[in-house]
Scaffold this active site. Sequence first.
Site, PDB file in Angstrom:
ATOM      1  N   THR A 232       0.833  -1.189   0.000  1.00  0.00           N
ATOM      2  CA  THR A 232       0.000   0.000   0.000  1.00  0.00           C
ATOM      3  C   THR A 232       0.870   1.241   0.000  1.00  0.00           C
ATOM      4  O   THR A 232       1.854   1.325   0.728  1.00  0.00           O
ATOM      5  CB  THR A 232      -0.901   0.004   1.260  1.00  0.00           C
ATOM      6  N   CYS A 326      26.074   1.472   6.829  1.00  0.00           N
ATOM      7  CA  CYS A 326      25.465   0.154   6.655  1.00  0.00           C
ATOM      8  C   CYS A 326      26.463  -0.982   6.798  1.00  0.00           C
ATOM      9  O   CYS A 326      26.093  -2.137   6.840  1.00  0.00           O
ATOM     10  CB  CYS A 326      24.788   0.076   5.288  1.00  0.00           C
TER      11      CYS A 326
END
Length: 387
Positions: A232, A326
Site C-alpha cells: 500500500t 550500513c
Amino acid sequence: MARRAYLDWNATAPLRPQARAAVVAALEVVGNPSSVHAEGRRARYLVEDAREKVARLTGAEAAGVTFTSGATEANALALHPALEIAGARVPRDRLLVSAIEHVSVLKGGRFPADAIEVIPVTESGFVDCEALRRLLRQSARSLVSVMLANNETGVVQPIRDIAAIVHEADGLLHVDAVQGPRPDRGESFGARRGHDVALGAQDRRTEGRRRPRAPARPTYRRADDRRRRPGTRPARGNRECSRHRRFRRRRRGGATVFAEEVALLGALRERLEAGLRAAAPEVVIFGSAAERLPNTVCFSAPGMKAETAVIAFDLDGIAVSSGAACSSGRVQPSHVLAAMGVPPALAQGAVRVSLGTTSTPAEIDQFLAAWKKLSKSLVKERTGLAA
C-alpha cells in the site's frame, strides 16, 4: 556528564520539526490510497500531492517519481536490464558501476553477474573517465551507475562530464544521489528512516523534452505504486518527505540559506581537519585533494584501528563511524578506500566524521580534545613497538 556530540549525520540525523509535524497531520488521515471511497481518495491526494511537490523541487516529471523505502530499494528498482523510454523498451545488455558505489549498486540489481563491469577510480576518488570511455566503446547498450557524492569520503563526482561521456556513447546513466542533494546528506535530510524517492532518469535528447525512464517490469510480482513497487502506498511517509523538502526550498529564499549552511559546514570541516593535523601531522584525510561534501571527513593514521577509535570516541561522548553506516558494524576493509589505492594497513583505521545543520564549534572542539588523547596513545604504541 558532558553533553554528547553527534557527528554521524551521513548515517542518519535528527527528525526535523517540519517532518514530525507532517507525520502527525498525516496520521489523522485514514484510508487506503487505492480505495475509491472518500477516505481512500483523501489518502491518495496526499500521495499525489507529495509526488508533485518532489517533482517540482527536483525538476523531474511527477510520472517519474516513485516513493521507496530507501535508497537500496530505489537502486534495485533502477538497475534493471529492461528499461522504458516513454513506453518503449530500451533493454541494456551491460551494467557499468564505479568501484566506489554503495553495495546495493555493486550487486547490480537485476543484471546477471557476468554482465556487470567495474569502472576504476583515481587515487583522489574520481571516476576514471578514460576507462569509462574504453568500456563504453565495447558495448553501445550499457547502463552506467555513478554516485553523485561518496558516503565515506565525501568526494563529489563530475557528473556533468560523466553524463556527456555516457550520452555520447548512447548509454544511459543512473545516479545514486542520496548523499548529494543537501549539506546534511542522505537520511540526514530530516525525515524518518525508511522513506526515499526514486526519480526516473531524464532523456533530454528528444526534442528537448524530459522522458522518465523506469524498469519495464516491477521489482516484485505484485506492484502497487504505479506498478513499480509492492504494498500500500505510504501516504504518511510520502507527505513527510515532501513536506521537509518543500520547507527546505521555501526557507532558502533562492539559494541564500543553502549557501550559508554550506559555508558554515565548510568552516567547521576546516576547523576539524586543521585540528586533526595539528595533533597528528601524520594523519591522512582521504579525498582531501578532490572536491568534497562540506560536511564529511574520512581520515586515518598509522597504527590506528577503526573499531578501537570509534569506541574511544564513544566513551568520550562522541558518535562517529568507521566507513559506511550500513557496514560499520562489521569489521572489514572499505572497498571505497581499496579502490582508491589506500594501503590496507591505513584503510583499516579509517574513521568518518559527518556534520549536520545543528553541528557546532563546541562539538568540533570536543572531538579534537578526544582526538588529541587518541593520537598520543597511537604515538606511544608506535614508539613502544619501535623500541
